[in-house]
Design a protein around this motif. Structure first.
Motif, PDB file in Angstrom:
ATOM      1  N   SER A 310       0.846  -1.186   0.000  1.00  0.00           N
ATOM      2  CA  SER A 310       0.000   0.000   0.000  1.00  0.00           C
ATOM      3  C   SER A 310       0.886   1.242   0.000  1.00  0.00           C
ATOM      4  O   SER A 310       2.104   1.164   0.151  1.00  0.00           O
ATOM      5  N   SER A 311       0.279   2.405  -0.128  1.00  0.00           N
ATOM      6  CA  SER A 311       1.061   3.643  -0.150  1.00  0.00           C
ATOM      7  C   SER A 311       1.345   4.179   1.243  1.00  0.00           C
ATOM      8  O   SER A 311       1.979   5.227   1.377  1.00  0.00           O
ATOM      9  N   ASP A 312       0.895   3.474   2.289  1.00  0.00           N
ATOM     10  CA  ASP A 312       1.043   3.961   3.653  1.00  0.00           C
ATOM     11  C   ASP A 312       2.029   3.123   4.462  1.00  0.00           C
ATOM     12  O   ASP A 312       2.044   1.893   4.362  1.00  0.00           O
ATOM     13  N   ASN A 333       2.179   8.796   4.446  1.00  0.00           N
ATOM     14  CA  ASN A 333       1.586   8.461   3.157  1.00  0.00           C
ATOM     15  C   ASN A 333       2.575   8.821   2.058  1.00  0.00           C
ATOM     16  O   ASN A 333       3.067   9.947   1.988  1.00  0.00           O
ATOM     17  N   THR A 334       2.872   7.876   1.190  1.00  0.00           N
ATOM     18  CA  THR A 334       3.921   8.040   0.182  1.00  0.00           C
ATOM     19  C   THR A 334       3.379   8.497  -1.173  1.00  0.00           C
ATOM     20  O   THR A 334       4.144   8.573  -2.138  1.00  0.00           O
ATOM     21  N   LYS A 335       2.102   8.818  -1.264  1.00  0.00           N
ATOM     22  CA  LYS A 335       1.530   9.160  -2.563  1.00  0.00           C
ATOM     23  C   LYS A 335       2.246  10.303  -3.280  1.00  0.00           C
ATOM     24  O   LYS A 335       2.348  10.296  -4.515  1.00  0.00           O
ATOM     25  N   ASP A 337       5.227  10.683  -3.659  1.00  0.00           N
ATOM     26  CA  ASP A 337       6.373  10.102  -4.372  1.00  0.00           C
ATOM     27  C   ASP A 337       5.953   9.385  -5.648  1.00  0.00           C
ATOM     28  O   ASP A 337       6.802   9.043  -6.474  1.00  0.00           O
ATOM     29  N   LEU A 338       4.674   9.121  -5.811  1.00  0.00           N
ATOM     30  CA  LEU A 338       4.200   8.283  -6.910  1.00  0.00           C
ATOM     31  C   LEU A 338       3.840   9.146  -8.120  1.00  0.00           C
ATOM     32  O   LEU A 338       2.674   9.368  -8.443  1.00  0.00           O
ATOM     33  N   LYS A 341       1.706   6.247 -12.479  1.00  0.00           N
ATOM     34  CA  LYS A 341       0.793   5.204 -12.027  1.00  0.00           C
ATOM     35  C   LYS A 341       1.495   3.856 -11.876  1.00  0.00           C
ATOM     36  O   LYS A 341       1.005   2.965 -11.187  1.00  0.00           O
TER      37      LYS A 341
END
Length: 392
Positions: A310-312, A333-335, A337-338, A341
């Motif tokens: 997951s992104s967490d 939360n790493t979102k 960095d994304l 997709k």
């Protein structure tokens, strides 16, 4: 890609605690602040030689696992799949190579790039090669190592690392499959690339039906006085994770018996038993790499990526090395960095030997399901990032 999404959905199922214990310890609340640790992230942003890797574990070579290393100490970092080459004009220059593992040694306890030296081996052609290559009776010629956690054993001063034997399998969901577990022993005083190391096939590979596989070595907690543990009982606790639900169990052994596999015992939910198949699931929804550390207030903290990929990044408070464990507390939360997709995040964990008193430095890995394509556009993508948790 459909298989990857399906596995992620399965792994992102409901976490459950199956270790039934009661305790007066508060396992639900802890006050903390968290922010990026850019100085640690920048230390691994490199243009030449080692320029990417995952699977990062930090091993203080003084054997003191439970507290920050001193300025004159050395810390061993171990990585799994590693990129070696050069980045020019914001892309990978021709001639880059992926090897399956590498190491680095940091002089001191601060994130100083000039104090960190990276190591890999070379093959007959003089090209980059993995430091650790499987050479055991159970090894197939195509097997390679990804690395689990490690520690310096006070009994013999050797460094022990869990090696996961991995094999490329066309029918596997991701194109590879873990097929065995090995103990890698580096004698005291040995220097990379460790030509005098010893490898031993272990019984710590967990094999079930289909994807119900896993290994011990996901995380190690050295609960001894010499390692700086605040409530030492003299045991080394080793955590295992298996299956798409990322079920975690734990084993323990005395330092002097680490290579005597018959002396290992496993927590069955009520007692320590000698049968590995009776090990209880402590919790699920963790990740294939994690950390277990002592907190200054007497509690413990498990750090892991949520539900595998997951992104967490989460932490869970614990009353002891076998639990019980509290609910997941979101740390980061790493979102952001994304950027694409196709990026994925995994294997969050803490590094006590890098952490000042009252804080935890936590790393997580970034990768891509379109690896080479994305690294061509984002050559600095494939490396750990770090955040700093400060407890109030």
């Amino acid at each position: 890609m459909k298989k990857l999404a399906l596995l992620c959905l399965i792994a992102c199922g409901t976490m459950q605690t199956t270790l039934a214990q009661t305790t007066p310890v508060n396992l639900t609340d802890i006050k903390f602040t968290v922010a990026e640790a850019p100085e640690w992230s920048a230390m691994l942003k490199r243009d030449k030689g080692w320029f990417g890797g995952d699977g990062i574990y930090s091993i203080p070579l003084n054997g003191v696992e439970g507290k920050q290393a001193k300025a004159n100490d050395k810390i061993l970092f171990i990585f799994s799949d590693t990129m070696v080459g050069e980045i020019k004009d914001n892309t990978m220059a021709p001639g880059y190579k992926m090897i399956h593992n590498s190491v680095a040694i940091l002089d001191g306890n601060r994130p100083q790039p000039d104090k960190m030296k990276f190591y890999w081996d070379t093959d007959a052609k003089g090209e980059a090669e993995s430091v650790f290559i499987p050479k055991t009776p159970k090894t197939d010629t195509s097997d390679y190592y990804w690395l689990g956690d490690g520690f310096v054993n006070e009994a013999d001063k050797a460094t022990y690392i869990f090696g996961y034997r991995v094999r490329n399998v066309a029918k596997a969901a991701f194109g590879f499959r873990e097929v065995g577990n090995t103990i890698i022993k580096i004698p005291a005083g040995s220097k990379p690339p460790y030509k005098d190391l010893k490898q031993t096939d272990s019984p710590f590979y967990l094999q079930g039906e289909g994807d119900d596989i896993g290994s011990y070595g996901t995380g190690i907690y050295v609960n001894t006085k010499a390692a700086g543990a605040p409530k030492p009982d003299g045991y080394i606790y080793t955590y295992g994770v298996r299956g798409v639900y990322k079920k975690m169990s734990v084993a323990r052994v005395k330092p002097e018996d680490f290579e005597n596999f018959a002396k290992w015992t496993y927590w069955d939910g009520k007692a320590w038993v000698s049968d590995i198949d009776k090990a209880a699931t402590l919790i699920d929804g963790v990740s294939n790499e994690l950390s277990f550390s002592a907190l200054p207030d007497g509690r413990y903290v498990l750090v892991h990526q949520g539900w595998g990929m997951s992104s967490d990044v989460y932490m869970r408070l614990a009353a002891s090395p076998v639990g019980p464990f509290g609910p997941p507390i979101k740390v980061w939360n790493t979102k952001p960095d994304l950027e694409e997709k196709t990026f994925v995040v995994y294997n969050g964990k803490a590094h006590p030997s890098l952490s000042k008193p009252g804080e935890l430095i936590i790393s997580y890995n970034i990768n891509s399901v379109e690896f080479i394509k994305d690294l061509t556009k984002h050559p600095y993508l494939y490396r750990p990032r770090f955040v700093r948790v400060k407890f109030e």
